[in-house]
Design a protein around this motif. Structure first.
Motif, PDB file in Angstrom:
ATOM      1  N   LYS A 213       0.853  -1.185   0.000  1.00 19.79           N
ATOM      2  CA  LYS A 213       0.000   0.000   0.000  1.00 19.79           C
ATOM      3  C   LYS A 213       0.889   1.235   0.000  1.00 19.79           C
ATOM      4  O   LYS A 213       1.773   1.371   0.852  1.00 19.79           O
ATOM      5  CB  LYS A 213      -0.900  -0.018   1.230  1.00 19.79           C
ATOM      6  CG  LYS A 213      -1.811   1.177   1.357  1.00 19.79           C
ATOM      7  CD  LYS A 213      -2.869   1.000   2.432  1.00 19.79           C
ATOM      8  CE  LYS A 213      -2.289   0.986   3.813  1.00 19.79           C
ATOM      9  NZ  LYS A 213      -3.296   1.063   4.886  1.00 19.79           N
ATOM     10  N   LEU A 214       0.663   2.130  -0.980  1.00 20.61           N
ATOM     11  CA  LEU A 214       1.399   3.390  -1.056  1.00 20.61           C
ATOM     12  C   LEU A 214       0.421   4.526  -0.810  1.00 20.61           C
ATOM     13  O   LEU A 214      -0.513   4.736  -1.584  1.00 20.61           O
ATOM     14  CB  LEU A 214       2.081   3.550  -2.414  1.00 20.61           C
ATOM     15  CG  LEU A 214       2.891   4.828  -2.608  1.00 20.61           C
ATOM     16  CD1 LEU A 214       4.037   4.920  -1.602  1.00 20.61           C
ATOM     17  CD2 LEU A 214       3.423   4.915  -4.031  1.00 20.61           C
ATOM     18  N   GLU A 215       0.650   5.242   0.294  1.00 24.66           N
ATOM     19  CA  GLU A 215      -0.217   6.351   0.680  1.00 24.66           C
ATOM     20  C   GLU A 215       0.475   7.672   0.349  1.00 24.66           C
ATOM     21  O   GLU A 215       1.591   7.929   0.802  1.00 24.66           O
ATOM     22  CB  GLU A 215      -0.510   6.266   2.176  1.00 24.66           C
ATOM     23  CG  GLU A 215      -1.507   7.265   2.663  1.00 24.66           C
ATOM     24  CD  GLU A 215      -1.812   7.085   4.142  1.00 24.66           C
ATOM     25  OE1 GLU A 215      -2.043   8.111   4.808  1.00 24.66           O
ATOM     26  OE2 GLU A 215      -1.799   5.935   4.628  1.00 24.66           O
ATOM     27  N   HIS A 216      -0.197   8.501  -0.450  1.00 23.07           N
ATOM     28  CA  HIS A 216       0.323   9.796  -0.858  1.00 23.07           C
ATOM     29  C   HIS A 216       0.024  10.848   0.212  1.00 23.07           C
ATOM     30  O   HIS A 216      -0.866  10.649   1.052  1.00 23.07           O
ATOM     31  CB  HIS A 216      -0.311  10.212  -2.189  1.00 23.07           C
ATOM     32  CG  HIS A 216       0.073   9.335  -3.334  1.00 23.07           C
ATOM     33  ND1 HIS A 216       0.723   9.814  -4.447  1.00 23.07           N
ATOM     34  CD2 HIS A 216      -0.083   8.003  -3.555  1.00 23.07           C
ATOM     35  CE1 HIS A 216       0.933   8.821  -5.300  1.00 23.07           C
ATOM     36  NE2 HIS A 216       0.460   7.713  -4.772  1.00 23.07           N
ATOM     37  N   PRO A 217       0.707  11.995   0.178  1.00 26.46           N
ATOM     38  CA  PRO A 217       0.476  13.040   1.186  1.00 26.46           C
ATOM     39  C   PRO A 217      -0.968  13.555   1.235  1.00 26.46           C
ATOM     40  O   PRO A 217      -1.437  13.974   2.285  1.00 26.46           O
ATOM     41  CB  PRO A 217       1.425  14.170   0.758  1.00 26.46           C
ATOM     42  CG  PRO A 217       2.455  13.513  -0.067  1.00 26.46           C
ATOM     43  CD  PRO A 217       1.796  12.347  -0.722  1.00 26.46           C
ATOM     44  N   ASP A 218      -1.667  13.517   0.103  1.00 25.24           N
ATOM     45  CA  ASP A 218      -3.048  14.010   0.069  1.00 25.24           C
ATOM     46  C   ASP A 218      -4.071  12.950   0.471  1.00 25.24           C
ATOM     47  O   ASP A 218      -5.266  13.181   0.397  1.00 25.24           O
ATOM     48  CB  ASP A 218      -3.382  14.559  -1.319  1.00 25.24           C
ATOM     49  CG  ASP A 218      -3.290  13.509  -2.419  1.00 25.24           C
ATOM     50  OD1 ASP A 218      -2.972  12.338  -2.121  1.00 25.24           O
ATOM     51  OD2 ASP A 218      -3.524  13.863  -3.595  1.00 25.24           O
TER      52      ASP A 218
END
Length: 166
Positions: A79-84
């Motif tokens: 899982k890759l979570e972006h800053p937004d």
């Protein structure tokens, strides 16, 4: 005898340091070590800050394993979570052994390191903190319940490499 071992240790350290310091493509490289196998409910997190970039990066998952790893494949939920808050989840499968059972990867001892592709030519559209989470999802053939502990996995790492020459 002790002096020779100490001298060889220092020599090995400086050679390794030389190789590491020459790696100009490395942007991020971090590992997590397992003391007693990788448990199913153990989610490994890597956090990194990234500037907005129009230049591409390659992302890798690095696995260090030994002969105690009994499976030919490795399944991961990444899982890759972006800053937004945008989150992308991938289920990935990697081949870890040859048909004869010998481990794939680089290494001269019983520990092998595999550099596995995660994302190719990825750009980071937002500035800020990114979080990558990795969980193992290995199952035995014919069984629904996942393997509770993967023996033989000693470390897992995450690496970002720049495609541009530094």
């Amino acid at each position: 005898m002790k002096r020779k071992i100490l001298t060889n240790s220092f020599l090995l350290f400086f050679v390794a340091f030389g190789f590491i310091s020459c790696d100009k493509s490395q942007v991020f490289d971090e590992y997590h070590t397992f003391e007693d196998g990788w448990k199913k409910n153990s989610i490994i997190n890597f956090t990194f800050n990234q500037e907005v970039s129009k230049k591409p990066y390659n992302l890798f998952i690095n696995i260090r394993d030994n002969d105690d790893y009994e499976f030919s494949n490795l399944f991961l939920i990444v899982k890759l979570e972006h800053p937004d808050g945008l989150t992308k989840i991938d289920t990935l499968e990697y081949q870890m052994a040859n048909p004869d059972g010998s481990l794939l990867g680089e290494g001269f001892s019983d520990i092998k390191e595999s550099k596995l592709w995660y994302k190719e030519k990825m750009m980071f559209p937002k500035k800020g903190k990114y979080k990558l989470s990795i969980q193992q999802a290995v199952r035995q053939t014919g069984k629904v319940k996942g393997v509770e502990k993967l023996d033989g996995i000693t470390e897992i790492g995450f690496r970002i490499e720049s495609l541009e020459k530094q």
